[in-house]
Write a protein that holds these residues in place. Structure first.
Motif, short mmCIF file in Angstrom:
data_model
loop_
_atom_site.label_atom_id
_atom_site.label_comp_id
_atom_site.label_asym_id
_atom_site.label_seq_id
_atom_site.Cartn_x
_atom_site.Cartn_y
_atom_site.Cartn_z
N HIS A 159 4.54 0.74 1.69
CA HIS A 159 4.50 -0.11 2.87
C HIS A 159 4.13 -1.51 2.38
O HIS A 159 3.12 -1.68 1.70
N ARG A 183 1.80 4.82 1.77
CA ARG A 183 1.64 5.67 2.94
C ARG A 183 1.23 7.08 2.52
O ARG A 183 1.46 7.48 1.37
N ARG A 194 -1.16 -0.45 9.84
CA ARG A 194 -0.58 0.52 8.88
C ARG A 194 -1.25 0.37 7.51
O ARG A 194 -1.58 1.37 6.87
N THR A 230 0.86 -1.18 0.00
CA THR A 230 0.00 0.00 0.00
C THR A 230 0.90 1.23 0.00
O THR A 230 2.12 1.13 0.19
N ASN A 270 -3.31 3.36 5.74
CA ASN A 270 -2.90 3.90 4.44
C ASN A 270 -4.11 4.02 3.51
O ASN A 270 -4.28 5.03 2.83
#
Length: 138
Positions: free
Chosen positions: A39, A33, A63, A31, A67
């Motif tokens: 990430h 950020r 996370r 994904t 995101n």
């Protein structure tokens, strides 16, 4: 396999379907950020060819979910690799909290991995509307 046209479900071969259903495999989910950096995290997932959806069970505070919440509909990539065989599923990702859709994610996860996923507080499902499938030796 070549990329599909935008808005159409990708076509997959029987060997790709079998590879994406193997219970011992995990994948890397990438994904973006909020600052634009990537990430990547290892995940278990399911593939629903009929709907063109890949699903990843997670929690809203992760996370990867944060995101997607910061940029709804942003593109993600999910790559499963085993030796010299790999399949990448690409598309728009969304964090889904709807109980029925989360339950469907849980059902499919339990079917593929032969056990229920963890059930932490804040569980959500990331749904990826796959519009491109890339592969090698699958």
């Amino acid at each position: 396999m070549s990329p599909s046209k935008q808005g159409r479900r990708p076509q997959t071969s029987a060997s790709i379907e079998a590879f994406l259903a193997a219970p011992q495999h995990v994948a890397a989910l990438t994904t973006v950020r909020p600052d634009g950096t990537l990430h990547t995290a290892p995940v278990r997932f399911t593939w629903d060819a009929a709907a063109g959806l890949a699903r990843v069970m997670t929690v809203a505070s992760s996370r990867k979910a944060r995101n997607l919440l910061a940029s709804p509909g942003s593109r993600v990539a999910l790559c499963q690799v085993h030796g010299f065989v790999w399949v990448t599923l690409e598309g728009a990702g969304a964090v889904v909290t709807d109980p029925a859709r989360t339950a469907e994610g849980v059902r499919r996860y339990a079917e593929r991995y032969r056990s229920a996923p963890p059930n932490p507080p804040g569980r959500v499902v990331i749904e990826i509307e796959v519009d491109r499938v890339l592969s090698l030796n699958a």
